[in-house]
Design an enzyme around this catalytic site. Structure first.
Site, short mmCIF file in Angstrom:
data_model
loop_
_atom_site.label_atom_id
_atom_site.label_comp_id
_atom_site.label_asym_id
_atom_site.label_seq_id
_atom_site.Cartn_x
_atom_site.Cartn_y
_atom_site.Cartn_z
N ARG A 17 0.84 -1.21 0.00
CA ARG A 17 0.00 0.00 0.00
C ARG A 17 0.87 1.26 0.00
O ARG A 17 0.35 2.36 0.21
CB ARG A 17 -0.93 0.01 1.19
CG ARG A 17 -0.16 -0.08 2.47
CD ARG A 17 -0.98 0.11 3.65
NE ARG A 17 -0.26 -0.46 4.78
CZ ARG A 17 -0.64 -0.37 6.00
NH1 ARG A 17 -1.75 0.26 6.27
NH2 ARG A 17 0.06 -0.90 6.96
N LYS A 50 1.67 6.51 1.35
CA LYS A 50 1.24 5.27 2.02
C LYS A 50 -0.29 5.25 2.05
O LYS A 50 -0.91 6.09 2.71
CB LYS A 50 1.81 5.21 3.45
CG LYS A 50 1.55 3.88 4.14
CD LYS A 50 2.43 3.72 5.35
CE LYS A 50 2.09 2.47 6.14
NZ LYS A 50 2.95 2.32 7.31
N ASP A 69 -6.39 -4.15 0.69
CA ASP A 69 -6.97 -3.13 -0.19
C ASP A 69 -6.01 -2.03 -0.63
O ASP A 69 -6.38 -1.15 -1.43
CB ASP A 69 -8.20 -2.49 0.49
CG ASP A 69 -7.87 -1.89 1.85
OD1 ASP A 69 -6.66 -1.75 2.17
OD2 ASP A 69 -8.81 -1.56 2.60
N GLY A 70 -4.79 -2.02 -0.10
CA GLY A 70 -3.82 -0.99 -0.51
C GLY A 70 -4.09 0.38 0.10
O GLY A 70 -3.47 1.37 -0.30
N ARG A 124 5.54 9.88 3.05
CA ARG A 124 6.75 9.60 3.83
C ARG A 124 7.98 10.01 3.02
O ARG A 124 7.97 9.95 1.79
CB ARG A 124 6.86 8.11 4.16
CG ARG A 124 5.60 7.51 4.73
CD ARG A 124 5.88 6.20 5.43
NE ARG A 124 6.23 5.10 4.54
CZ ARG A 124 6.34 3.86 4.96
NH1 ARG A 124 6.17 3.55 6.23
NH2 ARG A 124 6.65 2.88 4.12
N ARG A 154 15.00 -2.14 2.85
CA ARG A 154 14.91 -2.88 4.11
C ARG A 154 15.75 -4.14 4.04
O ARG A 154 16.14 -4.55 2.94
CB ARG A 154 13.44 -3.33 4.32
CG ARG A 154 12.45 -2.21 4.32
CD ARG A 154 11.31 -2.48 3.32
NE ARG A 154 10.48 -1.26 3.16
CZ ARG A 154 9.56 -0.91 4.00
NH1 ARG A 154 9.27 -1.69 5.02
NH2 ARG A 154 8.89 0.21 3.83
N ASP A 208 11.23 -7.11 7.41
CA ASP A 208 10.78 -6.16 6.38
C ASP A 208 10.57 -4.77 6.97
O ASP A 208 10.35 -3.82 6.22
CB ASP A 208 9.48 -6.64 5.71
CG ASP A 208 8.39 -6.96 6.72
OD1 ASP A 208 8.63 -7.79 7.61
OD2 ASP A 208 7.30 -6.37 6.64
N ASN A 209 10.66 -4.64 8.28
CA ASN A 209 10.52 -3.33 8.91
C ASN A 209 11.86 -2.85 9.48
O ASN A 209 11.89 -2.05 10.41
CB ASN A 209 9.47 -3.39 10.02
CG ASN A 209 8.06 -3.58 9.47
OD1 ASN A 209 7.81 -3.31 8.30
ND2 ASN A 209 7.15 -4.05 10.29
N ASP A 251 8.23 2.18 9.30
CA ASP A 251 6.93 1.50 9.37
C ASP A 251 6.31 1.57 10.75
O ASP A 251 6.34 0.60 11.53
CB ASP A 251 7.07 0.03 8.90
CG ASP A 251 7.06 -0.07 7.38
OD1 ASP A 251 7.16 0.98 6.73
OD2 ASP A 251 6.95 -1.18 6.86
P1 AMP Z 1 3.31 -3.73 7.88
O1 AMP Z 1 2.70 -4.49 9.00
O2 AMP Z 1 2.71 -2.36 7.69
O3 AMP Z 1 4.80 -3.67 7.95
O4 AMP Z 1 2.92 -4.52 6.54
C1 AMP Z 1 3.33 -5.84 6.27
C2 AMP Z 1 3.00 -6.17 4.83
O5 AMP Z 1 1.58 -6.11 4.61
C3 AMP Z 1 3.61 -5.23 3.81
O6 AMP Z 1 3.90 -5.96 2.65
C4 AMP Z 1 2.50 -4.25 3.55
O7 AMP Z 1 2.61 -3.61 2.31
C5 AMP Z 1 1.29 -5.16 3.59
N1 AMP Z 1 0.06 -4.44 3.94
C6 AMP Z 1 -0.31 -4.00 5.16
N2 AMP Z 1 -1.51 -3.39 5.10
C7 AMP Z 1 -1.90 -3.44 3.80
C8 AMP Z 1 -3.04 -2.98 3.09
N3 AMP Z 1 -4.04 -2.36 3.69
N4 AMP Z 1 -3.09 -3.22 1.76
C9 AMP Z 1 -2.10 -3.87 1.13
N5 AMP Z 1 -1.01 -4.34 1.74
C10 AMP Z 1 -0.90 -4.12 3.07
MG MG Z 2 6.17 -2.97 6.92
#
Ligand code: AMP
Ligand code: MG
Length: 590
Positions: A153, A173, A185-186, A243, A250, A342-343, A352
């Site tokens: 997203r 974001k 949903d992005g 951002r 990462r 990934d964070n 993140d």
């Molecule tokens: P995060 O917990 O924010 O570090 O996200 C972990 C993974 O989930 C990453 O690949 C994000 O891009 C994906 N992600 C989190 N929320 C969404 C969302 N609402 N739509 C699409 N991808 C998401």
């Molecule tokens: Mg993340």
């Protein structure tokens, strides 16, 4: 030496802690006036949006996905996919913007008053010169390899070169689906976007490396979220943060390619070369004459020569930056909440912002993430160990790609430990205003704080009021700390009096006058931190269209170490309502 969980850095150092005793809205109305440039001081004479100097090195120099659609899929042999924002907007509004970040980009502050600004920074109208893409990355989530994740997203608009030749990447974001969105949903909601916007800036002004936030806009549309993953989805206002960071690479950006075929393994080197070229130029330019050889301490007395392998020098620097970052988090009581690989930024930035939280009452087991509750893997006290675990995954990736050998990997991990210990000790010594590091004194203090659930921020800020006078009678010793040692019984008073006596004795040996020590301690112990309940108050108001509190909080956190007359209420302890889930603890649902 391979790193294993359980060999705690903290216990090796001094931080083994006793545990505390007890263990539907409709469309939004906007009545905020446009943000005005308040004074001539605030006026800038920077660039218009149309004149920003874009330079798309990531897209230009790295292999991309030939497809440009957002259909969810595995993206092989590529570091990114070019995609366009697809978020739907309805009269989007600017909630707030950061003037210091605008200055980083040489962007004129007047640009934020343009009626079309929210359209550009929601992604609804393409920004001239931008070349949007979503990055491909993977990661270990809660200790397990999760495969491809990627920017699901987030969309990078591109990189901007400022007048100091600094490169800044801009990223939206919540601007819509990408191939990495999987089933989601992005989009992003206002609640989590307010948190990320404010905390990015709060961390920067605390002096902690972080990604920054330029702007926060509402989309004017609603997004459905199951906030606690309990089958009770609700509609929430949508929003988008822009951002800004020198790079959003990462650990997982490298891991994904090493997890695939030999063809993709080569991308680890390509991406490492890219990062070193643009973000670690001192390593690129390093020569033999820099003489960076270190004994490994192994029985064979072997040497790691960082000048002979730039990737070894690079991973050592990443390990050290990460250690230093986490030492600073511990200093201000910041708990990230989702320290998946990934964070983890390769630049050593806080990245993140999800269910993060600052400690209120000191509790080493505090985790702000409801998803983390069973094992508390990401709790406050575990962060230094998790940082090392994540570095170990990163070194494994570089070893798999034959960029570093085992000795170099071990050396990077060793340096992580040393750097963490050094920085943490310096931080705690400064926080207490001690003449030198005193493990026993800090240990005892933290265990007292845990037992009595003492507020982490307010305690250290108040400690600077203690006078280094060994003649103060015992029954008056605790007077300066009265406001932070609440509800403690006779027995605990004795424990605190005994600690304070030893403390006063120690600081009195330094010969530093009380007022000087106070100035020095107050410069490292913030008066104002972004407590979750403060965020929540700003979110509640923003959700009904009043952005004033977001803007006030932004101004507050820009000067966390200053006394700010009239703002004392923001240093108060959380009210009772702040302990309900959704305020003090959150899931990853955002
Ligand atoms: P995060 O917990 O924010 O570090 O996200 C972990 C993974 O989930 C990453 O690949 C994000 O891009 C994906 N992600 C989190 N929320 C969404 C969302 N609402 N739509 C699409 N991808 C998401
Ligand atoms: Mg993340």
């Amino acid at each position: 030496m391979r790193y294993e969980m359980g060999v705690s850095i903290l216990t090796r150092f001094h931080f083994s802690l006793p545990l505390p005793r007890a263990t539907a809205r409709k469309r939004i109305f906007h009545f905020c006036p446009p943000i005005a440039c308040r004074s001539s001081m605030d006026q800038s004479s920077g660039l218009n949006l149309e004149d920003l100097k874009w330079d798309h090195s990531f897209v230009r120099e790295l292999p991309g996905d030939p497809r440009r659609d957002s259909f969810p899929r595995e993206v092989l042999h590529a570091c990114y996919t070019q995609v366009s924002p697809s978020v739907q907007v309805h009269n989007p509004q600017l909630v707030a913007f950061s003037q210091p970040v605008a200055d980083l980009l040489d962007l004129d502050h007047k640009e934020f008053q343009r009626p079309d600004f929210p359209l550009f920074f929601s992604g609804a109208t393409p920004l001239v010169g931008a070349l949007p893409y979503a990055q491909c990355y993977g990661g270990h989530q809660f200790g397990m390899w999760a495969g491809q994740l990627g920017d699901g997203r987030a969309m990078t608009l591109g990189e901007i070169l400022n007048s100091n030749s600094e490169r800044w990447e801009l990223q939206l974001k919540g601007a819509g689906k990408t191939p990495y969105s999987r089933f989601a949903d992005g989009l992003a909601v206002l609640r989590s976007s307010v948190r990320e916007f404010l905390c990015s800036e709060a961390m920067h002004h605390l002096g902690i490396p972080t990604t920054r936030a330029l702007s926060l806009v509402t989309t004017g549309n609603l997004v459905t979220r199951d906030m606690f993953y309990d089958g009770n989805p609700k509609e929430e206002p949508g929003a988008i943060v822009c951002r800004v960071a020198q790079s959003f690479l990462r650990f997982g950006s490298y891991q994904i390619h090493a997890s695939r075929s030999d063809e993709d393994l080569g991308l680890v080197r390509v991406l490492a070369d890219y990062a070193i070229r643009h973000h670690f130029p001192h390593i690129q330019n390093m020569s033999k004459s820099d003489s960076l050889s270190f004994c490994t301490g192994d029985e064979d007395h072997s040497v790691v020569d960082l000048t002979s392998n730039k990737y070894a020098a690079w991973v050592v620097e990443i390990a050290e930056r990460t250690a230093s970052l986490i030492a600073r988090w511990q200093g201000v009581g910041f708990t990230h909440g989702v320290l998946n690989t990934d964070n983890m930024s390769i630049l050593g930035l806080t990245i993140d912002y999800g269910p993060f939280g600052f400690l209120d009452a000191f509790d080493p087991k505090f985790t702000p993430n409801t998803t983390d509750l069973p094992g508390r893997r990401y709790c406050f006290a575990n962060q230094p160990d998790i940082g090392l675990w994540n570095i170990a995954q990163f070194t494994t990736t570089l070893q798999a790609a034959h960029l570093i050998n085992e000795k170099e990997a071990n050396y990077a991990m060793e340096r992580y430990g040393t750097r963490f210990m050094d920085d943490y000790q310096v931080t705690m010594t400064k926080k207490l205003g001690l003449p030198k590091y005193n493990k026993q004194m800090i240990n005892k203090l933290l265990s007292n704080m845990a037992v009595d659930k003492v507020d982490y921020t307010n305690f250290f800020r108040t400690l600077s009021n203690v006078k280094a006078d060994i003649n103060i009678p015992d029954d008056e010793l605790l007077v300066p700390l009265k406001s932070v040692l609440l509800d403690i019984g006779k027995e605990r008073k004795e424990a605190w009096t005994s600690w304070l006596k030893a403390y006063i004795h120690e600081v009195s040996t330094s010969g530093i006058p009380d007022d000087e020590r106070k100035i020095s301690m107050d410069s490292v112990n913030p008066k104002y931190i972004l407590r979750n309940y403060l965020c929540q108050t700003a979110i509640d108001a923003a959700e009904i269209g009043d952005f004033g509190e977001v803007r006030s909080l932004l101004k507050l956190v820009e000067h966390p170490y200053d006394e700010q007359p009239g703002m004392e209420k923001y240093a108060r302890l959380p009210p009772a309502w702040a302990y309900r889930p959704g305020v003090c603890m959150l899931s990853c649902s955002s």
